[in-house]
Design a protein around this motif. Structure first.
Motif, short mmCIF file in Angstrom:
data_model
loop_
_atom_site.label_atom_id
_atom_site.label_comp_id
_atom_site.label_asym_id
_atom_site.label_seq_id
_atom_site.Cartn_x
_atom_site.Cartn_y
_atom_site.Cartn_z
N HIS A 116 0.82 -1.21 0.00
CA HIS A 116 0.00 0.00 0.00
C HIS A 116 0.86 1.26 0.00
O HIS A 116 0.63 2.18 -0.79
N VAL A 117 1.84 1.31 0.88
CA VAL A 117 2.70 2.49 0.96
C VAL A 117 3.49 2.67 -0.34
O VAL A 117 3.56 3.78 -0.87
N HIS A 120 1.11 3.88 -3.15
CA HIS A 120 0.63 5.26 -2.96
C HIS A 120 1.74 6.29 -3.11
O HIS A 120 1.50 7.36 -3.68
N GLU A 121 2.93 5.99 -2.65
CA GLU A 121 4.01 6.96 -2.82
C GLU A 121 4.36 7.13 -4.29
O GLU A 121 4.56 8.24 -4.77
N GLY A 123 2.37 6.18 -6.91
CA GLY A 123 1.16 6.55 -7.64
C GLY A 123 0.78 8.00 -7.53
O GLY A 123 0.47 8.65 -8.53
N HIS A 124 0.80 8.56 -6.33
CA HIS A 124 0.45 9.97 -6.18
C HIS A 124 1.42 10.84 -6.95
O HIS A 124 1.04 11.81 -7.59
N SER A 129 -4.95 8.24 -9.85
CA SER A 129 -6.09 8.46 -8.95
C SER A 129 -6.09 7.40 -7.86
O SER A 129 -5.44 6.35 -7.98
N ASP A 130 -6.86 7.66 -6.80
CA ASP A 130 -7.00 6.67 -5.74
C ASP A 130 -7.58 5.37 -6.29
O ASP A 130 -7.18 4.29 -5.87
N MET A 133 -4.88 3.41 -8.01
CA MET A 133 -3.98 2.78 -7.04
C MET A 133 -4.63 1.59 -6.35
O MET A 133 -3.98 0.59 -6.10
N GLU A 134 -5.94 1.71 -6.05
CA GLU A 134 -6.65 0.57 -5.45
C GLU A 134 -6.65 -0.62 -6.39
O GLU A 134 -6.48 -1.76 -5.96
N GLU A 137 -3.18 -2.21 -6.31
CA GLU A 137 -3.01 -3.01 -5.08
C GLU A 137 -3.79 -4.32 -5.17
O GLU A 137 -3.29 -5.37 -4.77
#
Length: 141
Positions: A116-117, A120-121, A123-124, A129-130, A133-134, A137
């Motif tokens: 996850h970390v 997100h690091e 991907g952002h 987008s969230d 990224m989901e 994952e």
């Protein structure tokens, strides 16, 4: 004291050190979808116990446990076709102690938290987008 649960397997466990955490991060990265990993070409993954003072100040952290990870570098939209001379490589920092602290307080596995970390690091910073990224994952599953 008697217990109905068999906890014998827990007696030798310790929190993973830096080397084991680096292995865990590499395993998590290798499980990500190939398209996402291609975005990360040249990105280095570094594991440190905590962010340094400069990073904490820059990110407005009150405690060294406030930050689980950080991307340092230039996202795809910011970098040119050829890196500038003297440009440091893109890096994802994973902060081992804050991640372990978070893990101890939540129901996630350590591997899924590291994934996850990482996602997100990266991907952002690359403008995902969230929802994107989901999906990444979930594909790493």
């Amino acid at each position: 004291m008697s217990t109905s649960r068999n906890t014998e397997h827990l007696h030798g466990l310790t929190a993973p050190g830096i080397d084991a955490f680096e292995d865990l991060a590499q395993t998590a990265f290798d499980a990500l979808p190939e398209d996402f990993r291609r975005l990360c070409d040249g990105v280095l993954i570094r594991v440190e116990d905590f962010p340094d003072e400069e990073t904490m100040e820059e990110m407005g952290c009150e405690s060294p446990f406030d930050l689980l990870g950080l991307f340092r570098g230039y996202g795809l939209a910011q970098q040119g076709a050829v890196p500038m001379s003297g440009q440091m490589p893109n890096m994802v920092f994973l902060y081992r102690r804050p991640i372990l602290d978070y893990w101890a307080e939540h129901e996630e596995t350590l591997g899924s938290l590291v994934t996850h970390v990482l996602v997100h690091e990266i991907g952002h910073h690359f403008g995902l987008s969230d929802e994107d990224m989901e999906a990444i994952e979930a594909a790493a599953g």
